[in-house]
Design an enzyme around this catalytic site. Structure first.
Site, PDB file in Angstrom:
ATOM      1  N   GLY A 196      11.197 -42.134  -1.474  1.00 43.42           N
ATOM      2  CA  GLY A 196      10.024 -42.750  -0.887  1.00 43.42           C
ATOM      3  C   GLY A 196      10.080 -42.959   0.613  1.00 43.42           C
ATOM      4  O   GLY A 196       9.072 -42.798   1.312  1.00 43.42           O
ATOM      5  N   ILE A 197      11.234 -43.323   1.143  1.00 51.57           N
ATOM      6  CA  ILE A 197      11.338 -43.599   2.585  1.00 51.57           C
ATOM      7  C   ILE A 197      11.100 -42.336   3.391  1.00 51.57           C
ATOM      8  O   ILE A 197      10.292 -42.312   4.335  1.00 51.57           O
ATOM      9  CB  ILE A 197      12.717 -44.211   2.919  1.00 51.57           C
ATOM     10  CG1 ILE A 197      12.868 -45.569   2.247  1.00 51.57           C
ATOM     11  CG2 ILE A 197      12.893 -44.339   4.431  1.00 51.57           C
ATOM     12  CD1 ILE A 197      14.254 -46.178   2.399  1.00 51.57           C
ATOM     13  N   LEU A 198      11.790 -41.260   3.017  1.00 54.60           N
ATOM     14  CA  LEU A 198      11.615 -39.997   3.739  1.00 54.60           C
ATOM     15  C   LEU A 198      10.225 -39.414   3.482  1.00 54.60           C
ATOM     16  O   LEU A 198       9.624 -38.813   4.382  1.00 54.60           O
ATOM     17  CB  LEU A 198      12.703 -39.003   3.335  1.00 54.60           C
ATOM     18  CG  LEU A 198      12.707 -37.648   4.066  1.00 54.60           C
ATOM     19  CD1 LEU A 198      12.683 -37.822   5.575  1.00 54.60           C
ATOM     20  CD2 LEU A 198      13.921 -36.814   3.643  1.00 54.60           C
ATOM     21  N   GLU A 220      11.210 -32.843  -1.707  1.00 53.11           N
ATOM     22  CA  GLU A 220      11.539 -33.485  -2.994  1.00 53.11           C
ATOM     23  C   GLU A 220      12.357 -34.740  -2.744  1.00 53.11           C
ATOM     24  O   GLU A 220      13.316 -35.031  -3.457  1.00 53.11           O
ATOM     25  CB  GLU A 220      12.308 -32.515  -3.897  1.00 53.11           C
ATOM     26  CG  GLU A 220      11.462 -31.432  -4.522  1.00 53.11           C
ATOM     27  CD  GLU A 220      12.126 -30.825  -5.748  1.00 53.11           C
ATOM     28  OE1 GLU A 220      12.470 -31.586  -6.680  1.00 53.11           O
ATOM     29  OE2 GLU A 220      12.299 -29.602  -5.771  1.00 53.11           O
ATOM     30  N   ALA A 254       7.422 -41.066   3.077  1.00 55.73           N
ATOM     31  CA  ALA A 254       6.500 -41.777   3.969  1.00 55.73           C
ATOM     32  C   ALA A 254       6.636 -41.275   5.399  1.00 55.73           C
ATOM     33  O   ALA A 254       5.637 -41.094   6.106  1.00 55.73           O
ATOM     34  CB  ALA A 254       6.761 -43.277   3.906  1.00 55.73           C
ATOM     35  N   GLU A 306       0.820  -1.204   0.000  1.00 58.41           N
ATOM     36  CA  GLU A 306       0.000   0.000   0.000  1.00 58.41           C
ATOM     37  C   GLU A 306       0.862   1.267   0.000  1.00 58.41           C
ATOM     38  O   GLU A 306       0.524   2.260  -0.638  1.00 58.41           O
ATOM     39  CB  GLU A 306      -0.925   0.021   1.225  1.00 58.41           C
ATOM     40  CG  GLU A 306      -1.919  -1.132   1.283  1.00 58.41           C
ATOM     41  CD  GLU A 306      -1.412  -2.305   2.092  1.00 58.41           C
ATOM     42  OE1 GLU A 306      -2.206  -2.911   2.820  1.00 58.41           O
ATOM     43  OE2 GLU A 306      -0.202  -2.628   1.990  1.00 58.41           O
TER      44      GLU A 306
END
Length: 381
Positions: free
Chosen positions: A314-316, A311, A318, A75
């Site tokens: 798969g393990i992390l 990013e 989950a 503003e």
């Protein structure tokens, strides 16, 4: 979008219910506010993205956006450009003007002093220091206030800020790219490239909009990523590596910090010699106990971050889902089939035994990017 706490929804309804009439011109001006606000993508945390447009007789006489914490609000920039033409004008702003002293004076005071006749607000600020108070003060000064123009788009733009304010943690976004048969790499671990250039460009834009991007040690060892926005003028997120052992390559791209900073999160006493090497290169190392996604998000909240992109493998992934460190999922799907019983999948074991236990995404949208598709949705609760 988020499922907001009931008290926040009620406060929002109470403020906006008094005025819910607007025109296509109002909508166009609010879209311009959002366009201006995006110029500071990734650069404003812990503050929101805000743009402002001042109109006199349907002619734009002033514009501005908030460039970052500690700097003037949108503003103020718009009023500065408008000058005397702000008197009797209408100002559009995608977030309720602040009414408190922080690093900068309240915007409500500047608007009242400038003599604006009308304020059109996209959404009520969820910050309890502001929420409804700015609108109330403006109306008390005799200024007409309209609330709720393009509200869904305004919430979407600042979903990280909203989540941070309401839940005291950053918004977690899990992103992965997979083949049509649900694989993120081949049986050899090769993952270059699952998706095409259009999808990868979208990911680069996503990184630019986030405050941090998190990967695990396996991603560093196997992919050696850069994790940057790949654009010279775009914001690069803080690159975060979670590794308990610090069994990481000595020459990884992430240790080059000229373009973007890197933070290693590890456990107490892990590989002190390698820690010393990283510190000499300017890589920040922090020991956390316990080293879990939940603890990582708590730590990043304390560092005033609002949006965190996961990013990881798969393990992390989950673990992050189980730890409720992820609220949104973006799945990029390529029309490819690689097969393989042991080829990795985007999300590891969640301990779910029956299909009825499956996590069902909410508010799902999808769109095509080249030959690929991206599916986006929120995790329940």
């Amino acid at each position: 979008m988020e499922n907001f706490p009931e008290d926040a929804q009620i406060a929002d309804q109470q403020v906006s219910s008094a005025s819910c009439h607007w025109t296509p011109f109002d909508q166009a001006m609010m879209q311009r506010c959002l366009e201006l606000a995006r110029a500071a993508l990734g650069r404003t945390t812990p503050n929101p993205l805000v743009g402002a447009v001042i109109v006199q007789d349907k002619v734009v006489v002033g514009e501005g956006f908030h460039p970052g914490a500690g700097q003037p609000h949108a503003e103020v920039f718009a009023l500065g450009e408008a000058g005397e033409r702000a008197k009797g004008a209408t100002i559009y702003v995608n977030l309720e003007p602040c009414n408190h002293y922080g690093r900068t004076p309240p915007c409500t005071s500047a608007l009242i002093a400038a003599g604006v006749a009308k304020v059109v607000v996209g959404m009520v600020d969820p910050d309890p220091r502001v929420s409804g108070g700015g609108i109330e003060r403006l109306r008390g000064a005799g200024i007409e206030v309209v609330v709720g123009v393009e509200e869904a788009a305004c919430r979407q733009l600042n979903e990280g800020f909203i989540h941070r304010i309401l839940y005291k943690r950053p918004l977690g976004i899990l992103k992965y790219a997979m083949t049509l048969d649900g694989k993120i790499a081949t049986i050899s671990g090769n993952s270059t490239w699952v998706t095409g250039k259009e999808a990868r460009a979208h990911v680069h834009q996503l990184r630019a909009a986030c405050d941090a991007v998190v990967v695990g040690g396996n991603t560093v060892r196997q992919d050696n990523p850069f994790l940057t926005s790949h654009h010279p003028d775009a914001h690069n997120p803080l690159r975060v590596v979670m590794s308990r052992t610090l069994n990481l390559p000595v020459d990884a791209h992430l240790w080059q910090i000229a373009e973007a900073p890197t933070l290693i999160l590890t456990e107490v006493g892990a590989n002190p010699d390698f820690q010393a090497q990283l510190l000499k290169r300017g890589v920040e190392v922090v020991e956390l106990t316990p080293l879990t996604p939940r603890q990582v998000m708590t730590y990043l909240y304390e560092r005033q971050l609002s949006s965190v992109l996961w990013e990881c493998g798969g393990i992390l992934a989950a673990s992050a889902i189980s730890d409720r460190a992820v609220q949104k999922v973006l799945a990029f799907i390529a029309p490819k089939i690689v097969g393989g019983k042991i080829a990795p999948s985007p999300v590891g074991d969640l301990g779910l035994a029956t299909m009825t236990e499956a996590l069902i995404l909410e508010n799902v949208t999808w769109r095509q990017l080249g030959s690929d598709y991206v599916v986006e949705g929120n995790l329940p609760g």
